[in-house]
Design a protein around this motif. Sequence first.
Motif, PDB file in Angstrom:
ATOM      1  N   HIS A 121      43.928  -8.606  58.069  1.00 49.00           N
ATOM      2  CA  HIS A 121      44.475  -7.601  58.983  1.00 49.00           C
ATOM      3  C   HIS A 121      45.987  -7.595  58.829  1.00 49.00           C
ATOM      4  O   HIS A 121      46.594  -8.629  58.547  1.00 49.00           O
ATOM      5  CB  HIS A 121      44.091  -7.912  60.431  1.00 49.00           C
ATOM      6  CG  HIS A 121      42.655  -7.633  60.737  1.00 49.00           C
ATOM      7  ND1 HIS A 121      42.155  -7.579  62.005  1.00 49.00           N
ATOM      8  CD2 HIS A 121      41.594  -7.375  59.919  1.00 49.00           C
ATOM      9  CE1 HIS A 121      40.864  -7.295  61.976  1.00 49.00           C
ATOM     10  NE2 HIS A 121      40.492  -7.179  60.714  1.00 49.00           N
ATOM     11  N   HIS A 174      39.255 -11.110  53.828  1.00 50.58           N
ATOM     12  CA  HIS A 174      39.271 -10.281  55.032  1.00 50.58           C
ATOM     13  C   HIS A 174      40.659 -10.422  55.628  1.00 50.58           C
ATOM     14  O   HIS A 174      41.043 -11.531  56.029  1.00 50.58           O
ATOM     15  CB  HIS A 174      38.190 -10.764  56.003  1.00 50.58           C
ATOM     16  CG  HIS A 174      38.115  -9.981  57.269  1.00 50.58           C
ATOM     17  ND1 HIS A 174      37.570 -10.486  58.418  1.00 50.58           N
ATOM     18  CD2 HIS A 174      38.509  -8.713  57.563  1.00 50.58           C
ATOM     19  CE1 HIS A 174      37.648  -9.562  59.375  1.00 50.58           C
ATOM     20  NE2 HIS A 174      38.211  -8.482  58.880  1.00 50.58           N
ATOM     21  N   HIS A 184      42.606  -3.236  59.887  1.00 54.87           N
ATOM     22  CA  HIS A 184      41.854  -3.934  58.834  1.00 54.87           C
ATOM     23  C   HIS A 184      42.370  -3.443  57.476  1.00 54.87           C
ATOM     24  O   HIS A 184      42.331  -2.244  57.204  1.00 54.87           O
ATOM     25  CB  HIS A 184      40.374  -3.590  59.061  1.00 54.87           C
ATOM     26  CG  HIS A 184      39.429  -4.129  58.073  1.00 54.87           C
ATOM     27  ND1 HIS A 184      38.694  -5.272  58.296  1.00 54.87           N
ATOM     28  CD2 HIS A 184      39.053  -3.666  56.855  1.00 54.87           C
ATOM     29  CE1 HIS A 184      37.902  -5.485  57.255  1.00 54.87           C
ATOM     30  NE2 HIS A 184      38.101  -4.526  56.361  1.00 54.87           N
TER      31      HIS A 184
HETATM   32 ZN    ZN Z   1      38.665  -6.675  59.782  1.00 51.76          ZN
END
Ligand code: ZN
Length: 143
Positions: free
Chosen positions: A92, A90, A106
Amino acid sequence: MAICHEVRPARAWMGRLPHGSDLLEALTGLCREKDVTLGRIEALGAVSRAKIGYYDQTERTYGFHEIAEPLEILTLVGNVSLKDGEVMVHAHVTLAHEDGRAVGGHLAAGTEVFACEYMIEAFDGAPLLRSNDEETGLPLWSD
Ligand code: ZN
């Protein structure tokens, strides 16, 4: 109640991603290859195109922006955990246009590496597992 796991630095890698690779897929592939299931990632460099998402909290869906131009990677911060037994990165990113204006979001597949220097740090500790969170509609750490 906050979810809080103690983790201990175990191993770390620094390197450079191939020109033309997909940023998210390349980072995920490295984590799989090195068996990193709990960790953190940072990176900087440049991309030749980007796809970044924004989560609409009302609609509970991701919208994506595709930016078909060269951008600097000012920062990429990410974590590594498990979702459905699979490694999930995950991340950013904050990206900058030629004139220095920044955009971010994201990180999605579809972001193409021009040049990227990364660091991956693996932790020892109880695994963090993602599952669907009813309050947000997101696959969040549940344990
Ligand atoms: Zn995210």
